[in-house]
Scaffold this motif. Structure first.
Motif, PDB file in Angstrom:
ATOM      1  N   GLN A   7      28.164  -3.014 -48.043  1.00 44.57           N
ATOM      2  CA  GLN A   7      29.489  -2.436 -47.832  1.00 44.57           C
ATOM      3  C   GLN A   7      29.404  -1.029 -47.258  1.00 44.57           C
ATOM      4  OE1 GLN A   7      31.890  -2.430 -51.344  1.00 44.57           O
ATOM      5  NE2 GLN A   7      33.657  -1.474 -50.354  1.00 44.57           N
ATOM      6  N   VAL A   8      28.458  -0.222 -47.742  1.00 44.32           N
ATOM      7  CA  VAL A   8      28.334   1.163 -47.255  1.00 44.32           C
ATOM      8  C   VAL A   8      27.988   1.177 -45.771  1.00 44.32           C
ATOM      9  CG1 VAL A   8      27.056   3.322 -47.506  1.00 44.32           C
ATOM     10  CG2 VAL A   8      27.675   1.986 -49.543  1.00 44.32           C
ATOM     11  N   PHE A   9      27.040   0.316 -45.389  1.00 44.96           N
ATOM     12  CA  PHE A   9      26.654   0.262 -43.980  1.00 44.96           C
ATOM     13  C   PHE A   9      27.808  -0.256 -43.124  1.00 44.96           C
ATOM     14  CE2 PHE A   9      24.575  -2.120 -40.441  1.00 44.96           C
ATOM     15  CZ  PHE A   9      24.038  -1.027 -39.786  1.00 44.96           C
ATOM     16  N   GLY A  10      28.545  -1.255 -43.643  1.00 43.05           N
ATOM     17  CA  GLY A  10      29.684  -1.775 -42.900  1.00 43.05           C
ATOM     18  C   GLY A  10      30.755  -0.723 -42.676  1.00 43.05           C
ATOM     19  N   GLU A  11      31.045   0.085 -43.702  1.00 39.67           N
ATOM     20  CA  GLU A  11      32.042   1.146 -43.545  1.00 39.67           C
ATOM     21  C   GLU A  11      31.571   2.205 -42.554  1.00 39.67           C
ATOM     22  OE1 GLU A  11      32.571   2.515 -47.492  1.00 39.67           O
ATOM     23  OE2 GLU A  11      33.832   0.811 -48.116  1.00 39.67           O
ATOM     24  N   PHE A  12      30.268   2.483 -42.548  1.00 32.80           N
ATOM     25  CA  PHE A  12      29.728   3.451 -41.584  1.00 32.80           C
ATOM     26  C   PHE A  12      29.913   2.949 -40.151  1.00 32.80           C
ATOM     27  CE2 PHE A  12      25.955   4.490 -38.995  1.00 32.80           C
ATOM     28  CZ  PHE A  12      26.153   5.864 -38.832  1.00 32.80           C
ATOM     29  N   PRO A  32      23.221   8.797 -41.783  1.00 32.82           N
ATOM     30  CA  PRO A  32      23.029   9.005 -43.219  1.00 32.82           C
ATOM     31  C   PRO A  32      21.550   9.189 -43.555  1.00 32.82           C
ATOM     32  CG  PRO A  32      24.564   7.214 -42.828  1.00 32.82           C
ATOM     33  CD  PRO A  32      23.990   7.575 -41.495  1.00 32.82           C
ATOM     34  N   HIS A  33      21.282  10.001 -44.542  1.00 36.59           N
ATOM     35  CA  HIS A  33      19.895  10.335 -44.881  1.00 36.59           C
ATOM     36  C   HIS A  33      19.087   9.098 -45.255  1.00 36.59           C
ATOM     37  CE1 HIS A  33      16.519  12.699 -46.355  1.00 36.59           C
ATOM     38  NE2 HIS A  33      16.555  11.988 -47.485  1.00 36.59           N
ATOM     39  N   GLU A  34      19.721   8.143 -45.959  1.00 36.71           N
ATOM     40  CA  GLU A  34      18.986   6.956 -46.405  1.00 36.71           C
ATOM     41  C   GLU A  34      18.611   6.028 -45.252  1.00 36.71           C
ATOM     42  OE1 GLU A  34      23.420   6.345 -47.043  1.00 36.71           O
ATOM     43  OE2 GLU A  34      21.910   7.888 -47.442  1.00 36.71           O
ATOM     44  N   MET A  35      19.140   6.261 -44.062  1.00 39.57           N
ATOM     45  CA  MET A  35      18.808   5.429 -42.902  1.00 39.57           C
ATOM     46  C   MET A  35      17.747   6.059 -42.007  1.00 39.57           C
ATOM     47  SD  MET A  35      22.592   4.138 -41.739  1.00 39.57           S
ATOM     48  CE  MET A  35      21.911   3.404 -40.256  1.00 39.57           C
ATOM     49  N   VAL A  36      17.228   7.222 -42.395  1.00 40.30           N
ATOM     50  CA  VAL A  36      16.356   7.995 -41.510  1.00 40.30           C
ATOM     51  C   VAL A  36      14.959   8.106 -42.106  1.00 40.30           C
ATOM     52  CG1 VAL A  36      15.983  10.239 -40.405  1.00 40.30           C
ATOM     53  CG2 VAL A  36      18.305   9.300 -40.615  1.00 40.30           C
ATOM     54  N   ILE A  37      13.931   7.915 -41.256  1.00 44.69           N
ATOM     55  CA  ILE A  37      12.542   8.198 -41.604  1.00 44.69           C
ATOM     56  C   ILE A  37      12.208   9.562 -41.006  1.00 44.69           C
ATOM     57  CG2 ILE A  37      10.131   7.503 -41.361  1.00 44.69           C
ATOM     58  CD1 ILE A  37      11.698   5.636 -43.109  1.00 44.69           C
TER      59      ILE A  37
END
Length: 758
Positions: A7-12, A32-37
């Motif tokens: 849901q969080v990714f879909g809203e983004f 978002p920080h959790e999507m970044v290496i």
């Protein structure tokens, strides 16, 4: 897609699409920080990315669910190749390298060199050098060969099958396997489901049931009899055959699939096999034999196929060769009977119905003569309305280079990797070109193996690698036995050298210790015993060694009739009971047990002959010394052990104890365990050390066993007599079982000299 479950990714994504996500410099958004290496350096960042997307890859490498839930996308092919290389390295197991076979179409002047073409990386095609490991996922971005299932999905395959009125499932006949029945159930279930959507009736015809059992099959489908009752009518089947077919039969009964018995009655086949078609009564000849002049009797004089019914019949009373005229007539009757039943079943099923036929592959493969069931019914049903599937074709002798296709589809079991008839011909051509070799320059067995699709590119490359050494090249070209053993185990000569080195060294040391100052005076005895031990050692390594042979299958169709019965009883068994399955062959437990028995007989023969020879030579040497007046002993009439008795005991010892020990060493330790160590740890030094240690321990242990056997049979003094006779320094006790002092000369040597032996 992740947007449906996260849901969080879909809203983004919605905020980005609606222009609501905050931007930087009007064209950049903050992820978002959790999507970044976070970037450290190229190598570390790629490692962090792989660990984040594929955590615990090695532990989950065989999980299809794990693999299909994650992927790494990149913008350029070069980045993709770099990531793939790192990911493949993380998979457990041995890596396999495949090279493309690139050429320009209509480039008669050779403007485009292969080296240049190899550098091109067009979209949708793999790189020139493709490295893969077992269980790594492969995605086909282009339909390379849809007719053979090499496409993104099997829609094209199912479309062709659904367009046919008759679908043949050709079982392997020479090496039957339960996997065929599992594939049959899978295909029947899938075809019925797809036909059910189109309201097409489906029927299943089985050659395994003679047509005179049709009433019993109908009663089984209707529920009037159970499986046990139906099984009582299949007494001609082997015990395990019913268990293999039972799931398929139960599925058809539970889902309303009509069963059709299309095999020829057993009594008819046996009559034709014994007396020919003329031996049938007129009524049966009219039913089961093609009319005279129909053209379907000619062309079968060299047919190598045999009826499936005949193959599974347990009480054959009339042996016959597959190339005999009577066998050809039986094949004609079998094909004609099935074709007539299939034509009637098609008519009964209506214009929309589908008939699936389960029969032996030899009845349905396409051939240059247009023979077989598809050709026989082509006048009633065009070939485009028929589809032939060969099941697990690596166990079938179905294709030679240059022949027309054998079937529409080759269907492989997921439980067995493709090992035959599907080797990449382009890769084989590349290996040949890289070595600068032509096919006609190869040994005959390799040429036949290439024609049959039995030789893998790796095997061919191993052969060319062995040719780099002059001595080995001479051996593999001149001697088929060396070639078969070196192709199966490139370290065969190394293992032979270890065994011979242990034998010769310990023999000479023992002889010197026992003979003391008379070592050179009695050098004739020393050499006789050493040479005899060396020859026996050679055979204890040679006979149980795994082999890779292609002639055994290539020449299967030309077996003389008088050897057919013997071949059927013994079967084709491995040289080592623990040897891995050869290409295109699956050895059963019975065949592996037979390998132990046959190997034991061979080694027993070696032991018997070598003992007779060494004993005779020892007697001759002793007689020569006495004739020349050499003072051998004060005892002029020494007690002598019978040569025949010692030969029998020594042959028994080699055929039992030595055979079992060397079967285990060559098969389990040096073949399977060593391959595992090399594949997963790449430690050739450890493999060499293991071979040396194991063979040294085996020699010592074998010595103790031989001493116990020799004493128990009276060939050597027992322990209670050793002190009195000073056997401890006597050559009665051999150091190695394959280098033991000839027991028939033991007492003779005591009379000659306390330290001498033969």
């Amino acid at each position: 897609m992740r947007a449906r479950t996260d849901q969080v990714f879909g809203e983004f994504l919605l905020r980005v699409g609606n222009g609501e996500e905050p931007t930087i410099d009007e064209n950049l958004i903050l992820l978002p920080h959790e999507m970044v290496i976070e970037y450290d350096n190229d190598e570390n960042s790629k490692k962090f990315l792989i660990d984040a997307i594929f955590p615990s890859l090695q532990a989950n490498s065989s999980s299809a669910e794990y693999m299909t839930q994650r992927a790494i996308l990149s913008t350029r092919n070069e980045y993709v190749d770099g990531l793939n290389e790192k990911l493949i390295a993380l998979f457990p197991g041995e890596a396999k390298t495949f090279f493309s076979f690139d050429e320009a179409v209509d480039d008669t002047n050779n403007y485009y060199q292969e080296e240049f073409l190899n550098t091109l990386m067009p979209n949708g095609l793999p790189p020139n050098k493709l490295i893969l490991k077992r269980n790594c996922p492969i995605m086909l971005l282009r339909n390379l060969d849809p007719s053979n299932g090499m496409c993104n999905d099997k829609r094209r395959v199912w479309e062709k099958l659904l367009g046919a009125r008759v679908v043949y499932l050709g079982e392997a006949e020479l090496v039957p396997d339960k996997d065929d029945r599992e594939l049959e159930l899978e295909i029947v279930r899938s075809l019925r489901g797809k036909c059910l959507e189109k309201e097409r009736p489906v029927s299943l015809a089985m050659e395994a049931f003679p047509c005179n059992l049709q009433e019993q099959l109908d009663q089984f489908v209707d529920g009037r009899i159970d499986g046990g009752t139906l099984r009582s009518y299949t007494s001609h089947w082997p015990a395990q055959r019913w268990q293999e077919y039972e799931p398929l039969l139960n599925y058809c009964r539970d889902n309303g699939v009509k069963l059709v018995a299309c095999g020829t009655p057993l009594e008819v086949l046996r009559t034709v096999q014994a007396e020919g078609i003329r031996g049938l009564p007129k009524a049966q000849r009219k039913l089961y034999a093609p009319p005279a002049g129909s053209g379907f009797i000619s062309g079968f004089s060299s047919t190598s196929g045999r009826s499936l019914i005949d193959k599974i019949t347990s009480n054959q009373s009339v042996p016959f060769g597959p190339s005999s005229y009577l066998s050809a007539q039986a094949r004609v009757v079998d094909d004609y009977t099935m074709s007539q039943i299939i034509i009637r079943a098609i008519s009964d099923g209506g214009s929309a119905g589908m008939l699936i036929v389960v029969t032996g592959a030899s009845h349905v493969i396409y051939g240059s003569r247009g023979t077989g069931i598809p050709a026989r019914i082509s006048k009633k049903l065009q070939k485009k309305n028929q589809a032939v599937i060969l099941l697990d074709p690596e166990r079938q002798d179905i294709r030679r280079e240059g022949e027309i296709p054998a079937a529409d589809f080759l269907w492989y079991s997921a439980a067995k990797p493709c090992t035959r008839n599907c080797f990449d011909r382009a890769e084989i051509a590349r290996v040949m070109n890289a070595a600068g070799r032509r096919r006609d320059a190869l040994p005959q067995d390799l040429q036949k193996g290439l024609d049959l699709g039995l030789v893998s590119p790796e095997t061919l490359q191993n052969f060319f690698d062995l040719e780099q050494y002059p001595v080995i090249a001479e051996l593999i070209h001149r001697f088929q036995g060396f070639r078969e053993r070196l192709l199966a185990d490139p370290k065969f000569l190394h293992r032979l050298a270890i065994e011979e080195g242990i034998s010769i060294t310990t023999t000479l040391l023992a002889q010197y210790e026992r003979r003391k100052g008379r070592f050179f005076e009695e050098i004739d005895y020393v050499l006789t015993d050493t040479i005899r031990g060396s020859v026996v050692d050679f055979f204890t390594v040679w006979l149980p060694a795994p082999t890779l042979s292609f002639l055994s299958q290539a020449d299967s169709s030309s077996t003389p009739e008088n050897l057919e019965l013997l071949k059927g009883l013994l079967g084709y068994f491995p040289d080592n009971a623990f040897q891995k399955n050869a290409v295109g062959t699956i050895w059963s437990t019975n065949q592996r047990i037979a390998a132990v028995l046959i190997g034991g007989l061979k080694l027993a023969g070696v032991g018997f002959i070598s003992s007779i020879g060494a004993g005779s030579i020892s007697h001759i040497l002793y007689a020569i010394r006495r004739a020349f007046g050499t003072d051998l002993s004060s005892d002029k009439n020494p007690r002598r052990t019978p040569v025949l008795k010692s030969a029998v005991v020594y042959g028994y010892f080699l055929g039992t104890s030595a055979n079992l020990r060397y079967q285990i060493i060559a098969g389990l330790l040096e073949h399977r365990l060593s391959d595992y160590i090399l594949a997963y740890y790449n430690q050739p030094q450890l493999v060499n050390a293991l071979s040396f240690v194991v063979r040294t321990i085996n020699s010592y242990w074998g010595t103790q066993q031989w001493v116990d056997l020799a004493r128990s049979t009276g060939l050597q003094p027992k322990k209670s007599e050793t002190v009195e006779m000073q056997v401890a320094n006597s050559p009665d006790i051999p150091l190695l079982e394959c280098n033991s002092t000839e027991v028939n000369n033991v007492d003779e040597n005591k009379s000659k000299s306390g330290d001498s032996s033969t």
